[in-house]
Write an enzyme that holds these catalytic residues in place. Structure first.
Site, PDB file in Angstrom:
ATOM      1  N   HIS A 366       0.781  -1.236   0.000  1.00 60.87           N
ATOM      2  CA  HIS A 366       0.000   0.000   0.000  1.00 60.87           C
ATOM      3  C   HIS A 366       0.808   1.278   0.000  1.00 60.87           C
ATOM      4  O   HIS A 366       0.233   2.371   0.041  1.00 60.87           O
ATOM      5  CB  HIS A 366      -0.953   0.031   1.202  1.00 60.87           C
ATOM      6  CG  HIS A 366      -2.164  -0.819   1.006  1.00 60.87           C
ATOM      7  ND1 HIS A 366      -3.320  -0.358   0.417  1.00 60.87           N
ATOM      8  CD2 HIS A 366      -2.384  -2.115   1.283  1.00 60.87           C
ATOM      9  CE1 HIS A 366      -4.200  -1.344   0.362  1.00 60.87           C
ATOM     10  NE2 HIS A 366      -3.649  -2.413   0.880  1.00 60.87           N
ATOM     11  N   LYS A 554      -8.998  13.949   3.305  1.00 65.26           N
ATOM     12  CA  LYS A 554      -8.150  12.767   3.398  1.00 65.26           C
ATOM     13  C   LYS A 554      -7.233  12.955   4.582  1.00 65.26           C
ATOM     14  O   LYS A 554      -7.216  14.041   5.176  1.00 65.26           O
ATOM     15  CB  LYS A 554      -7.319  12.591   2.122  1.00 65.26           C
ATOM     16  CG  LYS A 554      -6.617  13.908   1.692  1.00 65.26           C
ATOM     17  CD  LYS A 554      -5.930  13.817   0.342  1.00 65.26           C
ATOM     18  CE  LYS A 554      -6.839  13.771  -0.843  1.00 65.26           C
ATOM     19  NZ  LYS A 554      -6.821  12.500  -1.556  1.00 65.26           N
ATOM     20  N   ARG A 555      -6.461  11.923   4.979  1.00 61.71           N
ATOM     21  CA  ARG A 555      -5.520  12.113   6.065  1.00 61.71           C
ATOM     22  C   ARG A 555      -4.574  13.277   5.735  1.00 61.71           C
ATOM     23  O   ARG A 555      -4.269  13.548   4.573  1.00 61.71           O
ATOM     24  CB  ARG A 555      -4.707  10.836   6.304  1.00 61.71           C
ATOM     25  CG  ARG A 555      -5.474   9.772   7.039  1.00 61.71           C
ATOM     26  CD  ARG A 555      -5.961  10.237   8.382  1.00 61.71           C
ATOM     27  NE  ARG A 555      -4.887  10.244   9.348  1.00 61.71           N
ATOM     28  CZ  ARG A 555      -4.770   9.415  10.372  1.00 61.71           C
ATOM     29  NH1 ARG A 555      -5.700   8.523  10.594  1.00 61.71           N
ATOM     30  NH2 ARG A 555      -3.754   9.494  11.201  1.00 61.71           N
ATOM     31  N   LYS A 560       0.488  14.245   0.530  1.00 61.59           N
ATOM     32  CA  LYS A 560      -0.804  14.569  -0.066  1.00 61.59           C
ATOM     33  C   LYS A 560      -0.931  16.055  -0.399  1.00 61.59           C
ATOM     34  O   LYS A 560      -1.831  16.488  -1.103  1.00 61.59           O
ATOM     35  CB  LYS A 560      -1.943  14.139   0.853  1.00 61.59           C
ATOM     36  CG  LYS A 560      -2.061  12.606   0.983  1.00 61.59           C
ATOM     37  CD  LYS A 560      -3.170  12.223   1.945  1.00 61.59           C
ATOM     38  CE  LYS A 560      -3.320  10.733   2.176  1.00 61.59           C
ATOM     39  NZ  LYS A 560      -4.089  10.042   1.108  1.00 61.59           N
ATOM     40  N   THR A 662      -8.745   6.467  -2.930  1.00 64.98           N
ATOM     41  CA  THR A 662     -10.105   6.006  -3.173  1.00 64.98           C
ATOM     42  C   THR A 662     -11.083   7.160  -2.981  1.00 64.98           C
ATOM     43  O   THR A 662     -12.189   7.128  -3.519  1.00 64.98           O
ATOM     44  CB  THR A 662     -10.498   4.849  -2.218  1.00 64.98           C
ATOM     45  OG1 THR A 662     -10.170   5.225  -0.883  1.00 64.98           O
ATOM     46  CG2 THR A 662      -9.787   3.567  -2.589  1.00 64.98           C
ATOM     47  N   LYS A 666     -14.652   8.180  -4.972  1.00 65.13           N
ATOM     48  CA  LYS A 666     -15.939   8.515  -4.351  1.00 65.13           C
ATOM     49  C   LYS A 666     -16.468   9.846  -4.878  1.00 65.13           C
ATOM     50  O   LYS A 666     -17.664  10.008  -5.113  1.00 65.13           O
ATOM     51  CB  LYS A 666     -15.794   8.612  -2.825  1.00 65.13           C
ATOM     52  CG  LYS A 666     -15.372   7.344  -2.141  1.00 65.13           C
ATOM     53  CD  LYS A 666     -14.993   7.639  -0.684  1.00 65.13           C
ATOM     54  CE  LYS A 666     -14.179   6.516  -0.074  1.00 65.13           C
ATOM     55  NZ  LYS A 666     -13.500   6.934   1.171  1.00 65.13           N
TER      56      LYS A 666
HETATM   57  C1  LIG Z   1     -12.197   7.146   1.407  1.00 63.81           C
HETATM   58  C2  LIG Z   1     -11.720   7.617   2.718  1.00 63.81           C
HETATM   59  C3  LIG Z   1     -10.362   7.890   2.918  1.00 63.81           C
HETATM   60  C4  LIG Z   1      -9.333   7.750   1.827  1.00 63.81           C
HETATM   61  O1  LIG Z   1      -9.201   8.977   1.135  1.00 63.81           O
HETATM   62  P1  LIG Z   1      -7.984   9.242   0.129  1.00 63.81           P
HETATM   63  O2  LIG Z   1      -8.329  10.532  -0.511  1.00 63.81           O
HETATM   64  O3  LIG Z   1      -7.979   8.120  -0.847  1.00 63.81           O
HETATM   65  O4  LIG Z   1      -6.748   9.292   0.945  1.00 63.81           O
HETATM   66  C5  LIG Z   1      -9.972   8.342   4.151  1.00 63.81           C
HETATM   67  N1  LIG Z   1     -10.856   8.528   5.159  1.00 63.81           N
HETATM   68  C6  LIG Z   1     -12.170   8.286   4.995  1.00 63.81           C
HETATM   69  C7  LIG Z   1     -13.103   8.527   6.130  1.00 63.81           C
HETATM   70  C8  LIG Z   1     -12.649   7.820   3.776  1.00 63.81           C
HETATM   71  O5  LIG Z   1     -13.958   7.561   3.636  1.00 63.81           O
END
Ligand SMILES: *Cc1c(COP(=O)(O)O)cnc(C)c1O
Length: 824
Positions: A366, A554-555, A560, A662, A666
């Protein structure tokens, strides 16, 4: 349109009767007086009971299929994190009972959303990794694969984030009171796990034997969470292990009067599953974390072997009937643990055991961040798990002999690939060596694994390496989170897309249909209003739904590049200050991000975002044009409100660093348009929608490598771009009364290796260029809406259903035991 499974729970009067019985008998209330919390409890326990009955029926079915064919396997998906979020709405949707339940609620004048929000998120994960595991459980079940997930039952999930004076403060996430209704204890499936002890090896009749005395034994008690699927009677389970002391008291200590010492043992055992480590992609080399890993691995392996023996009475066909998947390296100890069980408990020889184990295990990598590749101190492993360490030494010894014959004389290369080196256990190398397949999570990431991270392994065993691009549970992220859009899709292309994502592509035919374009725009606006109201309720000030919603959620991590986004917002702020009559559509920048509690730099960036928000939002000269919102405590349930309202999806990591992403998927499937670098799955999003329906900027992964190779000097870029320079310089004075000179220094002065290690300054200009083009496209409403339609349509390939089929076909070599009748 929801699929109906034929059972008594589908009968509204039965359903209602069961809810009423629970309300009276257990909660001592009735439909008229029930609170939303009462109703959540009553309905959730009913659905859990229904799933339990379905599981029982499914068990017979799946076992008889498993025994009658050699074409199916049981899949075990092992992961330290499952970020499940809420379950009630998802289960009701999957069972086709959402409308029935909501009718009952409306009858008693209860808003379904208020009821759903009674449920605490099961936040047993940090971010993308754990959410992926959760999405995969849905896809496995919906498609009828026989699968079990294994993880830990953390008493406290990921911390709750509060922002106090701009700064992130962490609070415990006590999810069990509301979440326990979904947990089914299985006391009888408790396994014992040994830690520490005195270990001695000796030779007897030409065989290496050992003794282990005085280990500390901990019990792993399972709690099962049923996983429903859509349009199926299959029910899988996620088994969460909870640690418990084996003897509740040390009787010796107790008898000699030392009560505290006697209780200590209990406490230290139960500490193991007390809390989820909140570190995402940063090293956390703590002893307790290693204990968590081994507890999960050992209990799961013992359970898997017992299942196998119950069903087949032999281990000889183990790898033909069992696939064990390790999601990231955290469960890598399955390799030596299975070897231990096969050899020590069942008397198997090394060669046969190794053949079976390495053909059973597969591994998903990952991350390519060097600092995030897991390594454990050898002495720690040796003292905590002496037998496992002995097996690791033998794996290492045998591997080195093989590697020397593949790379003769190149001891540097062999050392680099080995399991044990420099007094460390390297979990990634162990995972590759012990697996028959290794995959990355996007095309680009899988290529980087072959070219770079695992290059030597790739040369030695190219057939091991493959790709499975991540996917999302789009029934949750689209159908449930955005019901208006889902129902527009039903009207345009029929409802088959809800089980067969490839049907979504049909929606592209509506790209130029003005009626549908307007409908898509209207739905987006409704979702923006909903989000805006939520923000207003939670934090007091609602953003303007007619501004453009630009989202980065995101985190918080350097790679990022939230900082790149912030620098550009600062330059927007400065531009408006300089020209108060600037002609622009109002912009709302929305952030959601948690930082690992020990990651100080990330916490300063959160503070910068919040202080900048304070200043901008309270400056009357700009606040009608520019607004910054920081969503506290970003989580699955907040993401479900955010994704449908997103217009611009910020996916701006430094190319080569984001494995897949991911969140990007979404937002895309909800009609959000990506502005991003050619990183992770963004590359495939661009392939899917074409270059006209995405805004790409910045260096490619190759250009990043070349640039670093030549020597990256951020200060040159800083001095040659006056817009950028002004933004960076403003960090000294700071925002909201706080100076951020530390961040300016980070961008310009070498801290430990180089200044601006993730090259925000390098990509700044092109990022601004891409945003300008995006803003122009937004003004052409027809163009924008048609882009939105194409993004929704071509998100079909980012379904977790597709990912799981890829795993099943290419890696696990298995098929559904109960194929979903509505799926291709
Ligand atoms: C989908 C999701 C992530 C992942 O987000 P990335 O933009 O791919 O890093 C992190 N936290 C939550 C709560 C999510 O639903």
């Amino acid at each position: 349109m929801e699929k109906k499974a034929a059972n008594k729970y589908n009968d509204p009067s039965y359903f209602r009767g069961q809810v009423e019985t629970y309300l009276t008998n257990i909660l001592h209330t009735d439909l008229k007086n029930a609170t939303p919390a009462n109703m959540y409890q009553a309905i959730a326990q009913l659905i859990n009971r229904e799933l339990g009955e379905m599981r029982l029926a499914y068990n017979d079915k799946r076992k008889s299929v498993q025994k009658s064919t050699d074409k199916t396997k049981k899949v075990y998906y092992i992961c330290m994190e499952f970020l499940m979020g809420q379950s009630l709405k998802n289960n009701l949707y999957n069972l086709g009972q959402q409308a029935m339940a909501e009718d009952l609620l409306r009858e008693i004048h209860m808003d379904p959303q208020v009821l759903y929000d009674q449920e605490p998120d099961a936040g047993l994960g940090n971010g993308g990794l754990g959410r992926l595991a959760a999405c995969f459980m849905d896809a496995l079940t919906t498609q009828g694969y026989d699968a079990t997930g294994y993880s830990l039952c953390y008493e406290y999930g990921l911390f709750r984030q509060k922002i106090v004076d701009g700064w992130q403060v962490e609070f415990p996430d006590n999810w069990l009171p509301g979440g326990r209704v979904w947990l089914n204890p299985r006391e009888e499936d408790t396994f014992e796990v040994n830690f520490y002890g005195d270990y001695h090896e000796y030779w007897e009749n030409g065989q290496l034997k050992y003794t282990l005395t005085d280990p500390q034994t901990v019990e792993a008690v399972p709690y099962d969470l049923f996983i429903s699927g859509s349009g199926t009677t299959a029910v899988n389970k996620l088994r969460l292990w909870s640690a418990r002391s084996s003897g509740s008291f040390d009787m010796n200590a107790f008898n000699s009067g030392d009560f505290t010492k006697a209780a200590q043992r209990t406490n230290s055992a139960e500490m193991i599953t007390k809390v989820l480590y909140p570190a995402d992609n940063i090293p956390e080399g703590k002893e307790l974390r290693l204990k968590q890993q081994y507890l999960m691995v050992s209990a799961s392996c013992q359970n898997i072997v017992r299942d196998q023996l119950h069903l087949y009475g032999t281990l000889d066909n183990f790898h033909k009937k069992t696939a064990i998947h390790i999601n990231d390296t955290h469960p890598a100890l399955v390799v030596p643990e299975l070897m231990r069980i096969f050899m020590d408990d069942y008397g198997m020889g090394w060669e046969k055991a190794w053949e079976i184990v390495s053909n059973t295990v597969s591994y998903t990598n990952h991350t390519v961040l060097a600092e995030a590749l897991e390594k454990w101190n050898s002495s720690l492993v040796q003292s905590m798990m002496p037998r496992i360490y002995g097996i690791l030494q033998e794996i290492d010894r045998r591997f080195r002999i093989q590697a020397f014959s593949r790379f003769p004389g190149d001891s540097g290369k062999v050392d680099y690939m080995a399991v044990l080196q420099d007094r460390e256990v390297r979990m990634a190398n162990l995972s590759v060596i012990g697996s028959h397949k290794v995959n990355g999570v996007s095309k680009l990431h899988s290529q980087i694994l072959k070219d770079d991270v695992f290059h030597d392994f790739y040369l030695a065993t190219p057939e091991k390496f493959t790709n499975v691009t991540n996917g999302i549970a789009y029934r949750r992220w689209l159908c449930q989170a955005n019901p208006e859009l889902a129902s527009l899709l039903d009207d345009c292309i029929g409802s088959a897309y809800r089980l067969d994502s490839s049907q979504l592509k049909l929606f592209a035919a509506y790209r130029s249909d003005v009626g549908v374009q307007e409908e898509v725009e209207k739905i987006k606006r409704n979702n923006k209003v909903r989000l805006s109201n939520f923000i207003g309720q939670q934090w007091g000030s609602a953003p303007d739904p007619d501004s453009i919603f630009i989202v980065q959620a995101k985190r918080l991590h350097e790679y990022k590049r939230q900082l790149l986004n912030v620098l550009r917002i600062i330059s927007r702020y400065q531009a408006i200050k300089a020209d108060p009559n600037i002609d622009m559509r109002p912009e709302t920048y929305i952030f959601g991000a948690k930082a690992a509690p020990s990651y100080y730099h990330a916490k300063f960036i959160i503070q910068l975002i919040n202080k900048l928000a304070d200043e901008i939002n309270s400056d009357p000269a700009v606040s009608d044009k520019l607004r910054v919102v920081f969503l506290e405590n970003y989580s699955v349930s907040i993401a479900e409100k955010l994704m449908p309202a997103t217009e611009v999806s910020e996916q701006i990591s430094l190319a080569g660093k984001e494995a897949s992403g991911t969140g990007n998927m979404k937002m895309m499937i909800n009609g959000g348009i990506t502005i991003g670098t050619l990183d992770g799955a963004n590359v495939e999003i661009r392939e899917a929608v074409g270059p006209d329906n995405i805004f790409i900027f910045g260096m490619t992964a190759d250009e990043v490598r070349d640039c670093l190779h030549r020597g990256y000097d951020s200060s040159k870029i800083y001095s040659s771009d006056p817009v950028l320079k002004a933004a960076v310089d403003s960090l000294d004075r700071g925002f909201g009364g706080v100076s951020f000179s530390n961040i300016k220094e980070y961008l310009l002065k070498p801290t430990y290796s180089i200044a601006d290690p993730y090259m925000c300054l390098m990509d700044f200009k092109d990022y601004c260029r891409a945003h300008d083009e995006l803003a122009a496209a937004y003004e052409d409403r027809q163009r924008w809406n048609s882009m939105s339609i194409e993004n929704i349509a071509y998100a079909d390939r980012f379904s977790a259903d597709r990912s799981i089929r890829n795993y099943a076909d290419m890696i696990w070599d298995t098929r559904p035991v109960l194929p979903n009748p509505s799926m291709k």
